[in-house]
Design a protein around this motif. Structure first.
Motif, PDB file in Angstrom:
ATOM      1  N   VAL A 255       0.833  -1.202   0.000  1.00  0.00           N
ATOM      2  CA  VAL A 255       0.000   0.000   0.000  1.00  0.00           C
ATOM      3  C   VAL A 255       0.866   1.250   0.000  1.00  0.00           C
ATOM      4  O   VAL A 255       0.608   2.223  -0.733  1.00  0.00           O
ATOM      5  CB  VAL A 255      -0.937   0.000   1.224  1.00  0.00           C
ATOM      6  CG1 VAL A 255      -1.667   1.337   1.345  1.00  0.00           C
ATOM      7  CG2 VAL A 255      -1.937  -1.136   1.115  1.00  0.00           C
TER       8      VAL A 255
ATOM      9  N   ALA B 101       2.528   1.670  -3.479  1.00  0.00           N
ATOM     10  CA  ALA B 101       1.548   2.109  -4.475  1.00  0.00           C
ATOM     11  C   ALA B 101       1.198   3.583  -4.290  1.00  0.00           C
ATOM     12  O   ALA B 101       1.079   4.340  -5.266  1.00  0.00           O
ATOM     13  CB  ALA B 101       0.286   1.249  -4.385  1.00  0.00           C
ATOM     14  N   GLY B 102       1.052   4.013  -3.034  1.00  0.00           N
ATOM     15  CA  GLY B 102       0.730   5.401  -2.764  1.00  0.00           C
ATOM     16  C   GLY B 102       1.850   6.347  -3.155  1.00  0.00           C
ATOM     17  O   GLY B 102       1.600   7.415  -3.725  1.00  0.00           O
TER      18      GLY B 102
ATOM     19  N   ALA C 107       1.990   6.510  -7.073  1.00  0.00           N
ATOM     20  CA  ALA C 107       0.873   7.304  -7.589  1.00  0.00           C
ATOM     21  C   ALA C 107       1.037   8.772  -7.214  1.00  0.00           C
ATOM     22  O   ALA C 107       0.691   9.674  -7.989  1.00  0.00           O
ATOM     23  CB  ALA C 107      -0.450   6.762  -7.058  1.00  0.00           C
TER      24      ALA C 107
ATOM     25  N   TYR D 225       3.576   3.423 -13.228  1.00  0.00           N
ATOM     26  CA  TYR D 225       3.706   4.346 -12.103  1.00  0.00           C
ATOM     27  C   TYR D 225       5.174   4.535 -11.708  1.00  0.00           C
ATOM     28  O   TYR D 225       5.559   5.610 -11.233  1.00  0.00           O
ATOM     29  CB  TYR D 225       2.882   3.852 -10.915  1.00  0.00           C
ATOM     30  CG  TYR D 225       1.406   4.072 -11.110  1.00  0.00           C
ATOM     31  CD1 TYR D 225       0.861   5.351 -11.030  1.00  0.00           C
ATOM     32  CD2 TYR D 225       0.550   3.012 -11.391  1.00  0.00           C
ATOM     33  CE1 TYR D 225      -0.500   5.564 -11.219  1.00  0.00           C
ATOM     34  CE2 TYR D 225      -0.805   3.215 -11.579  1.00  0.00           C
ATOM     35  CZ  TYR D 225      -1.325   4.491 -11.498  1.00  0.00           C
ATOM     36  OH  TYR D 225      -2.663   4.702 -11.697  1.00  0.00           O
TER      37      TYR D 225
ATOM     38  N   GLY E  69      -0.841  10.754  -2.282  1.00  0.00           N
ATOM     39  CA  GLY E  69      -0.894   9.408  -2.851  1.00  0.00           C
ATOM     40  C   GLY E  69      -0.963   8.332  -1.785  1.00  0.00           C
ATOM     41  O   GLY E  69      -1.733   7.372  -1.906  1.00  0.00           O
TER      42      GLY E  69
ATOM     43  N   GLN F 220      -4.412   8.371  -0.101  1.00  0.00           N
ATOM     44  CA  GLN F 220      -5.423   7.795  -0.978  1.00  0.00           C
ATOM     45  C   GLN F 220      -5.278   6.285  -1.067  1.00  0.00           C
ATOM     46  O   GLN F 220      -6.270   5.548  -1.017  1.00  0.00           O
ATOM     47  CB  GLN F 220      -5.322   8.430  -2.364  1.00  0.00           C
ATOM     48  CG  GLN F 220      -6.554   8.252  -3.220  1.00  0.00           C
ATOM     49  CD  GLN F 220      -6.452   9.011  -4.511  1.00  0.00           C
ATOM     50  OE1 GLN F 220      -5.607   8.723  -5.348  1.00  0.00           O
ATOM     51  NE2 GLN F 220      -7.321   9.993  -4.706  1.00  0.00           N
ATOM     52  N   SER F 221      -4.055   5.812  -1.186  1.00  0.00           N
ATOM     53  CA  SER F 221      -3.819   4.376  -1.264  1.00  0.00           C
ATOM     54  C   SER F 221      -4.261   3.684   0.027  1.00  0.00           C
ATOM     55  O   SER F 221      -4.871   2.606  -0.008  1.00  0.00           O
ATOM     56  CB  SER F 221      -2.342   4.098  -1.532  1.00  0.00           C
ATOM     57  OG  SER F 221      -2.085   2.720  -1.647  1.00  0.00           O
TER      58      SER F 221
ATOM     59  N   ARG G 267     -12.002   7.018  -2.538  1.00  0.00           N
ATOM     60  CA  ARG G 267     -10.750   7.437  -3.169  1.00  0.00           C
ATOM     61  C   ARG G 267     -10.696   8.946  -3.376  1.00  0.00           C
ATOM     62  O   ARG G 267      -9.727   9.613  -3.007  1.00  0.00           O
ATOM     63  CB  ARG G 267     -10.599   6.709  -4.506  1.00  0.00           C
ATOM     64  CG  ARG G 267      -9.347   7.068  -5.285  1.00  0.00           C
ATOM     65  CD  ARG G 267      -9.316   6.350  -6.627  1.00  0.00           C
ATOM     66  NE  ARG G 267      -8.152   6.715  -7.397  1.00  0.00           N
ATOM     67  CZ  ARG G 267      -6.995   6.076  -7.323  1.00  0.00           C
ATOM     68  NH1 ARG G 267      -6.860   5.054  -6.506  1.00  0.00           N
ATOM     69  NH2 ARG G 267      -5.971   6.458  -8.058  1.00  0.00           N
TER      70      ARG G 267
END
Length: 287
Positions: free
Chosen positions: A5, A8-9, A12, A139, A246, A249-250, A261
């Protein structure tokens, strides 16, 4: 929060920083809240689609041409429309950018239709494994490009004569004009540079996800949230704000699902304005 997580955040968030950088640059220098910024992002995606889908180019190959093309469109808009309006009422430029947003959406719809489009690429859905983490390639590319563009923007603003002119025009346009600086030209170049950054974000988002003529609004609101969190006058702050947004949100998607989101973006925007209107990272990153 798991490492997946978090990763990914962060990745992004690099894309969010790229989108927010243009909004922050225009507001910081011109004092203009550009409501058409989301359409500049989508315009970059649509311009790239002409080269990707029409000529078979790779999306990354189109980046320089797309950035230049959107900048060439943005320059006269600022020089001959928005700059004269800035010299009068403060609300007129805001209304004008809203009108430009609606006009751009109508042009996109009339030219490309309303069906969602994407920019096909081999790295759109592929991923890399690193220390047990699965990282989506697009990404990772976007994150690397954001670092490059943020660094270039910082160096231009702090190490070049053009950057000195931008800072002077931002601090005191009247005095800058007396010193021989062409303030309208500086404004137009700043707006064009911000548009080029938006276009780069559009190409990358077009690879990562689908887009339609009305997709600009979420990007505009994301850019506003990044700018609010960063504060004005810090390229490094914009980068940190994008990463923070990011990750938030993730984490919200992992905890509550995708329905919240966008809500996280709006909450971050309003909370920062209420609690720390000067931004979270203005002192943390002075570049």
């Amino acid at each position: 929060m798991s490492l997946d997580v978090l990763a990914a955040g962060i990745l992004a968030g690099g894309l969010y920083a790229l989108i927010g950088l243009g909004i922050s640059l225009v507001f910081g220098v011109l004092g203009l809240m550009n409501l058409a910024h989301g359409e500049l992002v989508i315009g970059g995606a649509y311009l790239a689609s002409l080269l990707v889908l029409g000529a078979g180019w790779d999306p990354l190959v189109t980046l320089p041409l797309v950035m230049a093309g959107i900048a060439l469109i943005a320059y006269p808009l600022q020089r001959y429309l928005l700059t004269p309006l800035l010299q009068g009422s403060k609300t007129a430029p805001l209304v004008a950018t809203f009108g430009l947003s609606l006009l751009a959406q109508a042009l996109f719809q009339g030219t490309f239709g309303t069906h969602p489009k994407t920019l096909p690429a081999s790295y759109a859905s592929s991923g890399l494994s690193f220390l047990g983490l699965r990282i989506q390639t697009i990404y990772l590319i976007a994150f690397g490009l954001t670092i490059v563009l943020c660094t270039v923007t910082h160096l231009v603003l702090t190490r070049t004569r053009a950057g000195s002119a931008v800072r002077a025009a931002s601090a005191d346009p009247a005095t800058a004009a007396v010193l021989g600086i062409n303030v309208p030209k500086v404004y137009a170049m700043t707006f064009a540079g911000a548009a080029a950054l938006a276009a780069a974000g559009g190409v990358l988002t077009g690879v990562a996800q689908s887009f339609t003529p009305s997709s600009g609004l979420p990007f505009l609101l994301t850019g506003f949230a990044v700018m609010a969190m960063a504060g004005i006058g810090s390229v490094g702050g914009v980068f940190l704000a994008g990463l923070t947004l990011g990750v938030l949100q993730s984490a919200s998607v992992a905890l509550f699902g995708g329905g919240l989101r966008d809500v996280v973006v709006y909450l971050a925007f309003f909370l920062v304005l209420a609690v720390r209107p000067q931004g979270l990272f203005r002192k943390a990153a002075t570049g």
